[in-house]
Design a protein around this motif. Structure first.
Motif, PDB file in Angstrom:
ATOM      1  N   PHE A  95      -6.555   1.436   4.962  1.00 25.73           N
ATOM      2  CA  PHE A  95      -7.100   0.398   4.046  1.00 25.73           C
ATOM      3  C   PHE A  95      -7.857  -0.784   4.513  1.00 25.73           C
ATOM      4  O   PHE A  95      -8.260  -1.612   3.977  1.00 25.73           O
ATOM      5  CB  PHE A  95      -5.723  -0.150   3.148  1.00 25.73           C
ATOM      6  CG  PHE A  95      -4.636  -0.723   4.119  1.00 25.73           C
ATOM      7  CD1 PHE A  95      -4.803  -2.094   4.677  1.00 25.73           C
ATOM      8  CD2 PHE A  95      -3.641   0.083   4.434  1.00 25.73           C
ATOM      9  CE1 PHE A  95      -3.581  -2.493   5.496  1.00 25.73           C
ATOM     10  CE2 PHE A  95      -2.735  -0.233   5.204  1.00 25.73           C
ATOM     11  CZ  PHE A  95      -2.814  -1.704   5.668  1.00 25.73           C
TER      12      PHE A  95
ATOM     13  N   TRP B  58      -8.287   6.391  -4.209  1.00 25.10           N
ATOM     14  CA  TRP B  58      -8.723   4.952  -4.278  1.00 25.10           C
ATOM     15  C   TRP B  58      -9.398   4.549  -2.959  1.00 25.10           C
ATOM     16  O   TRP B  58      -8.588   4.590  -1.975  1.00 25.10           O
ATOM     17  CB  TRP B  58      -7.577   4.097  -5.042  1.00 25.10           C
ATOM     18  CG  TRP B  58      -7.352   4.362  -6.203  1.00 25.10           C
ATOM     19  CD1 TRP B  58      -6.309   5.208  -6.509  1.00 25.10           C
ATOM     20  CD2 TRP B  58      -8.105   3.829  -7.446  1.00 25.10           C
ATOM     21  NE1 TRP B  58      -6.500   5.264  -8.057  1.00 25.10           N
ATOM     22  CE2 TRP B  58      -7.224   4.416  -8.269  1.00 25.10           C
ATOM     23  CE3 TRP B  58      -9.067   3.149  -7.519  1.00 25.10           C
ATOM     24  CZ2 TRP B  58      -7.775   4.294  -9.660  1.00 25.10           C
ATOM     25  CZ3 TRP B  58      -9.710   2.921  -8.861  1.00 25.10           C
ATOM     26  CH2 TRP B  58      -8.893   3.288 -10.009  1.00 25.10           C
ATOM     27  N   ARG B  59     -10.548   3.970  -2.974  1.00 21.54           N
ATOM     28  CA  ARG B  59     -11.277   3.326  -1.550  1.00 21.54           C
ATOM     29  C   ARG B  59     -11.634   1.952  -2.010  1.00 21.54           C
ATOM     30  O   ARG B  59     -12.294   1.700  -2.962  1.00 21.54           O
ATOM     31  CB  ARG B  59     -12.117   4.275  -1.494  1.00 21.54           C
ATOM     32  CG  ARG B  59     -11.853   5.575  -1.170  1.00 21.54           C
ATOM     33  CD  ARG B  59     -11.172   5.841  -0.014  1.00 21.54           C
ATOM     34  NE  ARG B  59     -11.307   7.349   0.214  1.00 21.54           N
ATOM     35  CZ  ARG B  59     -10.749   7.983   1.156  1.00 21.54           C
ATOM     36  NH1 ARG B  59     -10.597   7.380   2.214  1.00 21.54           N
ATOM     37  NH2 ARG B  59     -10.644   9.173   1.314  1.00 21.54           N
ATOM     38  N   ARG B  60     -11.678   1.180  -0.879  1.00 24.39           N
ATOM     39  CA  ARG B  60     -12.402  -0.069  -0.952  1.00 24.39           C
ATOM     40  C   ARG B  60     -13.669   0.112  -0.264  1.00 24.39           C
ATOM     41  O   ARG B  60     -13.819   0.576   0.918  1.00 24.39           O
ATOM     42  CB  ARG B  60     -11.478  -0.947  -0.137  1.00 24.39           C
ATOM     43  CG  ARG B  60     -12.293  -2.205  -0.295  1.00 24.39           C
ATOM     44  CD  ARG B  60     -11.495  -3.534   0.502  1.00 24.39           C
ATOM     45  NE  ARG B  60     -10.548  -3.426   1.379  1.00 24.39           N
ATOM     46  CZ  ARG B  60      -9.443  -4.081   1.472  1.00 24.39           C
ATOM     47  NH1 ARG B  60      -9.439  -5.219   0.923  1.00 24.39           N
ATOM     48  NH2 ARG B  60      -8.340  -3.524   2.350  1.00 24.39           N
TER      49      ARG B  60
ATOM     50  N   PRO C 245     -12.427  -5.331   5.226  1.00 17.04           N
ATOM     51  CA  PRO C 245     -11.684  -6.820   4.750  1.00 17.04           C
ATOM     52  C   PRO C 245     -12.424  -7.635   5.752  1.00 17.04           C
ATOM     53  O   PRO C 245     -12.809  -7.514   6.605  1.00 17.04           O
ATOM     54  CB  PRO C 245     -10.411  -6.659   5.204  1.00 17.04           C
ATOM     55  CG  PRO C 245     -10.058  -5.184   5.135  1.00 17.04           C
ATOM     56  CD  PRO C 245     -11.350  -4.746   5.432  1.00 17.04           C
TER      57      PRO C 245
ATOM     58  N   LEU D  93       0.757  -7.354   4.883  1.00 19.38           N
ATOM     59  CA  LEU D  93       0.293  -6.022   4.708  1.00 19.38           C
ATOM     60  C   LEU D  93      -0.417  -6.231   3.032  1.00 19.38           C
ATOM     61  O   LEU D  93      -1.445  -5.548   2.693  1.00 19.38           O
ATOM     62  CB  LEU D  93       1.075  -4.865   4.489  1.00 19.38           C
ATOM     63  CG  LEU D  93       1.608  -4.777   6.140  1.00 19.38           C
ATOM     64  CD1 LEU D  93       2.877  -3.782   6.143  1.00 19.38           C
ATOM     65  CD2 LEU D  93       0.539  -4.330   6.850  1.00 19.38           C
ATOM     66  N   ARG D  94       0.226  -6.891   2.105  1.00 21.73           N
ATOM     67  CA  ARG D  94      -0.184  -7.127   0.769  1.00 21.73           C
ATOM     68  C   ARG D  94      -1.563  -7.712   0.967  1.00 21.73           C
ATOM     69  O   ARG D  94      -2.651  -7.355   0.056  1.00 21.73           O
ATOM     70  CB  ARG D  94       0.745  -7.548  -0.112  1.00 21.73           C
ATOM     71  CG  ARG D  94       0.439  -7.963  -1.747  1.00 21.73           C
ATOM     72  CD  ARG D  94       0.079  -6.255  -2.514  1.00 21.73           C
ATOM     73  NE  ARG D  94      -0.131  -6.494  -3.730  1.00 21.73           N
ATOM     74  CZ  ARG D  94      -0.460  -5.592  -4.428  1.00 21.73           C
ATOM     75  NH1 ARG D  94      -0.302  -4.361  -3.971  1.00 21.73           N
ATOM     76  NH2 ARG D  94      -0.798  -5.696  -5.593  1.00 21.73           N
TER      77      ARG D  94
ATOM     78  N   LEU E 245      -3.623  -7.790   3.103  1.00 24.25           N
ATOM     79  CA  LEU E 245      -4.965  -6.933   3.707  1.00 24.25           C
ATOM     80  C   LEU E 245      -5.348  -5.936   2.346  1.00 24.25           C
ATOM     81  O   LEU E 245      -6.561  -5.629   2.443  1.00 24.25           O
ATOM     82  CB  LEU E 245      -4.253  -6.206   4.752  1.00 24.25           C
ATOM     83  CG  LEU E 245      -4.454  -7.018   6.021  1.00 24.25           C
ATOM     84  CD1 LEU E 245      -3.910  -5.990   7.144  1.00 24.25           C
ATOM     85  CD2 LEU E 245      -5.858  -7.499   6.340  1.00 24.25           C
ATOM     86  N   ARG E 246      -4.564  -5.756   1.379  1.00 21.72           N
ATOM     87  CA  ARG E 246      -4.920  -4.663   0.399  1.00 21.72           C
ATOM     88  C   ARG E 246      -5.575  -5.407  -0.737  1.00 21.72           C
ATOM     89  O   ARG E 246      -6.146  -4.765  -1.538  1.00 21.72           O
ATOM     90  CB  ARG E 246      -3.633  -4.080  -0.258  1.00 21.72           C
ATOM     91  CG  ARG E 246      -3.218  -3.126   0.820  1.00 21.72           C
ATOM     92  CD  ARG E 246      -1.765  -2.211   0.227  1.00 21.72           C
ATOM     93  NE  ARG E 246      -2.346  -1.256  -0.872  1.00 21.72           N
ATOM     94  CZ  ARG E 246      -3.044  -0.221  -0.763  1.00 21.72           C
ATOM     95  NH1 ARG E 246      -3.339   0.261   0.315  1.00 21.72           N
ATOM     96  NH2 ARG E 246      -3.657   0.435  -1.979  1.00 21.72           N
TER      97      ARG E 246
ATOM     98  N   TRP F 235     -11.276  -1.794  -5.464  1.00 21.73           N
ATOM     99  CA  TRP F 235     -10.995  -0.597  -5.092  1.00 21.73           C
ATOM    100  C   TRP F 235     -11.437   0.347  -6.287  1.00 21.73           C
ATOM    101  O   TRP F 235     -11.401  -0.075  -7.400  1.00 21.73           O
ATOM    102  CB  TRP F 235      -9.487  -0.331  -4.832  1.00 21.73           C
ATOM    103  CG  TRP F 235      -8.909  -0.850  -3.922  1.00 21.73           C
ATOM    104  CD1 TRP F 235      -8.640  -2.188  -3.788  1.00 21.73           C
ATOM    105  CD2 TRP F 235      -8.315  -0.546  -2.435  1.00 21.73           C
ATOM    106  NE1 TRP F 235      -7.844  -2.632  -2.562  1.00 21.73           N
ATOM    107  CE2 TRP F 235      -7.779  -1.449  -1.783  1.00 21.73           C
ATOM    108  CE3 TRP F 235      -8.304   0.967  -1.966  1.00 21.73           C
ATOM    109  CZ2 TRP F 235      -7.256  -1.222  -0.519  1.00 21.73           C
ATOM    110  CZ3 TRP F 235      -7.791   1.111  -0.802  1.00 21.73           C
ATOM    111  CH2 TRP F 235      -7.252  -0.048   0.029  1.00 21.73           C
TER     112      TRP F 235
ATOM    113  N   VAL G  21      -7.101  -5.466  -7.152  1.00 19.74           N
ATOM    114  CA  VAL G  21      -5.835  -5.502  -6.596  1.00 19.74           C
ATOM    115  C   VAL G  21      -5.837  -7.180  -5.938  1.00 19.74           C
ATOM    116  O   VAL G  21      -6.373  -7.613  -5.159  1.00 19.74           O
ATOM    117  CB  VAL G  21      -5.667  -4.746  -5.185  1.00 19.74           C
ATOM    118  CG1 VAL G  21      -4.301  -4.789  -4.755  1.00 19.74           C
ATOM    119  CG2 VAL G  21      -5.719  -3.189  -5.489  1.00 19.74           C
TER     120      VAL G  21
ATOM    121  N   THR H 283      -1.899  -6.021  -9.891  1.00 16.13           N
ATOM    122  CA  THR H 283      -3.105  -5.155  -9.687  1.00 16.13           C
ATOM    123  C   THR H 283      -3.420  -4.806 -11.251  1.00 16.13           C
ATOM    124  O   THR H 283      -2.722  -4.199 -12.015  1.00 16.13           O
ATOM    125  CB  THR H 283      -2.629  -3.864  -9.241  1.00 16.13           C
ATOM    126  OG1 THR H 283      -2.358  -4.168  -7.812  1.00 16.13           O
ATOM    127  CG2 THR H 283      -3.720  -2.827  -8.910  1.00 16.13           C
TER     128      THR H 283
END
Length: 183
Positions: free
Chosen positions: A5, A29-31, A35, A84-85, A87-88, A92, A101, A106
């Motif tokens: 991710f 699902w892709r970004r 980041p 971690l959240r 970073l997501r 997406w 997201v 989301t």
């Protein structure tokens, strides 16, 4: 340990013919962008804080206070999960639709439920804070008319002071929209 991710599958190549949809598997699902440095720096700072909390928990454990150590381990787990959240967070895309997201929420809009995906000039939040500045935002116009927060803005943690990256990301998301909304 690879963290899929964090990066796009391929580096942007201006001469490539498949710029818009550079991924092999369109079902996952892709970004479509990496980041930004602000988001990565905030997550790294949170992980550094978590490492100090874990060190404190270890010291407290050896000192004999298990309830204090448990509290410190739980706090460290929450901080790590938050990093971690963080970073997501972002936009997406997949064959199924576009997903916004957020940190706590989301929202997914199927391509057939979107009337348009476009970039507009409007007041946007600066780094997610309440302060607004004039900027660009990528928005999804739903067929039902329900408002949706902007997918990405040129002043969020991914694109602040990175206008070229913002243009590439919005062009990529709009290309996914062109490809799948009509089909």
């Amino acid at each position: 340990m690879p963290l899929p991710f964090l990066t796009a599958d391929r580096v942007f190549d201006a001469d490539a013919e498949d710029i818009a949809l550079p991924f092999d598997d369109h079902d996952s699902w892709r970004r479509p962008y990496r980041p930004g440095p602000w988001r990565v720096a905030a997550a790294a700072t949170l992980l550094l804080l978590a490492s100090f909390v874990l060190l404190a928990a270890t010291i407290i454990t050896f000192a004999g206070s298990l309830s204090g150590a448990t509290l410190c381990f739980a706090l460290a787990a929450v901080v790590i999960a938050g990093a971690l959240r963080l970073l997501r967070v972002g936009a997406w895309v997949s064959r199924h639709g576009v997903r916004r997201v957020g940190f706590f929420r989301t929202t997914t809009v199927r391509w057939k439920d979107a009337a348009a995906v476009r970039t507009v000039q409007q007041p946007v939040k600066w780094l997610g804070f309440p302060r607004t500045v004039q900027g660009q935002a990528l928005i999804v116009v739903r067929r039902s008319g329900e408002p949706l927060a902007p997918l990405v803005t040129d002043h969020n943690a991914d694109f602040l002071a990175r206008a070229e990256a913002f243009e590439r990301a919005t062009d990529s998301i709009e290309a996914w929209d062109d490809e799948y909304r009509s089909s």
